[in-house]
Design a protein around this motif. Structure first.
Motif, PDB file in Angstrom:
ATOM      1  N   ARG A  56       0.826  -1.216   0.000  1.00  0.00           N
ATOM      2  CA  ARG A  56       0.000   0.000   0.000  1.00  0.00           C
ATOM      3  C   ARG A  56       0.855   1.259   0.000  1.00  0.00           C
ATOM      4  N   ARG A  93      -0.426  -0.567  -5.631  1.00  0.00           N
ATOM      5  CA  ARG A  93      -1.240   0.057  -4.581  1.00  0.00           C
ATOM      6  C   ARG A  93      -2.723  -0.172  -4.853  1.00  0.00           C
ATOM      7  N   ALA A 133      -3.723  -3.828  -4.012  1.00  0.00           N
ATOM      8  CA  ALA A 133      -3.775  -4.000  -2.568  1.00  0.00           C
ATOM      9  C   ALA A 133      -5.006  -3.323  -1.978  1.00  0.00           C
ATOM     10  N   LEU A 134      -5.337  -2.150  -2.489  1.00  0.00           N
ATOM     11  CA  LEU A 134      -6.509  -1.428  -1.987  1.00  0.00           C
ATOM     12  C   LEU A 134      -7.797  -2.193  -2.273  1.00  0.00           C
ATOM     13  N   GLU A 161      -3.780  -2.495   7.334  1.00  0.00           N
ATOM     14  CA  GLU A 161      -3.955  -1.082   7.655  1.00  0.00           C
ATOM     15  C   GLU A 161      -3.182  -0.696   8.915  1.00  0.00           C
ATOM     16  N   ARG A 214       0.429  -0.341   7.644  1.00  0.00           N
ATOM     17  CA  ARG A 214       0.586   0.886   6.848  1.00  0.00           C
ATOM     18  C   ARG A 214       0.616   2.117   7.746  1.00  0.00           C
TER      19      ARG A 214
END
Length: 219
Positions: free
Chosen positions: A39, A47, A50-51, A100, A103
């Protein structure tokens, strides 16, 4: 029958629950780290992929995901054992939340640490391994501990796909012997004891990590 008579069956189910928790947590940890770092990639396509994964698994029911892995994938030619389907479904589901955490923890490392890595002529990968990620790990552990306990409790869903976990063992006893109050009271106690033990393990890890980070930084 006394409460002691129920314990052997429930403890066998508890072992299955712990097995599913450990394997699902391992999958979730790997997915969390990989997806969390992707991410942050400079490549937009990575990205984006992954999102999409994170949004799909966080935005749909864990139970539906479990049923999809167990009932739908075989129709597509992918045969999985109940335990494999359960571990993958729970691991991928909790990995989406864990990514998350990773990240956010990496982003919260002070900018000066990144600049120090550049000054030391570290490559981005080396800077991440030696400086950024160890510091971020300390911030990750408390939310990871909460996710681990949530994962333990979520394994009760596995009883719906014929896995003989603690919840399945309890339902089997109730259907065969009755004693609803006694059996489900024992289930509550056993789940609580397992969650408490996992919480204590994570707290011990939280105390040890800062020292390990300091040693790594001093190398």
């Amino acid at each position: 029958m006394t409460l002691v008579d129920f314990l052997p069956t429930l403890l066998r189910g508890a072992l299955v629950t712990l097995e599913a928790t450990v394997f699902s947590a391992a999958v979730a940890l790997v997915v969390s780290v990989v997806v969390g770092l992707v991410r942050l990639s400079r490549f937009r396509v990575l990205r984006g992929v992954a999102l999409v994964y994170v949004e799909v698994f966080r935005g749909t029911s864990a139970l539906v995901q479990l049923f999809y892995f167990f009932f739908v994938l075989p129709l597509l030619g992918i045969d999985l054992s109940p335990m494999t389907a359960g571990v993958l479904a729970l691991g991928l589901n909790f990995g989406s939340y864990g990514s998350e955490v990773v990240r956010a923890a990496v982003l919260n490392v002070p900018r000066g640490q990144h600049e120090a890595a550049v000054a030391l002529n570290y490559s981005p990968a080396l800077a991440m391994r030696r400086i950024v990620f160890p510091q971020a790990l300390a911030a990750m552990l408390p939310p990871f501990g909460n996710l681990l306990i949530d994962l333990l409790k979520a394994t009760s869903l596995l009883s719906l796909i014929t896995i003989g976990d603690l919840t399945f063992a309890g339902k089997t006893l109730v259907q065969g012997q009755g004693h609803v109050t006694e059996v489900y009271s024992l289930l509550l106690v056993i789940y609580f004891v397992m969650a408490l033990a996992l919480g204590r393990l994570m707290q011990a890890a939280e105390r040890r990590v800062p020292g390990a980070v300091a040693k790594e930084a001093a190398r």
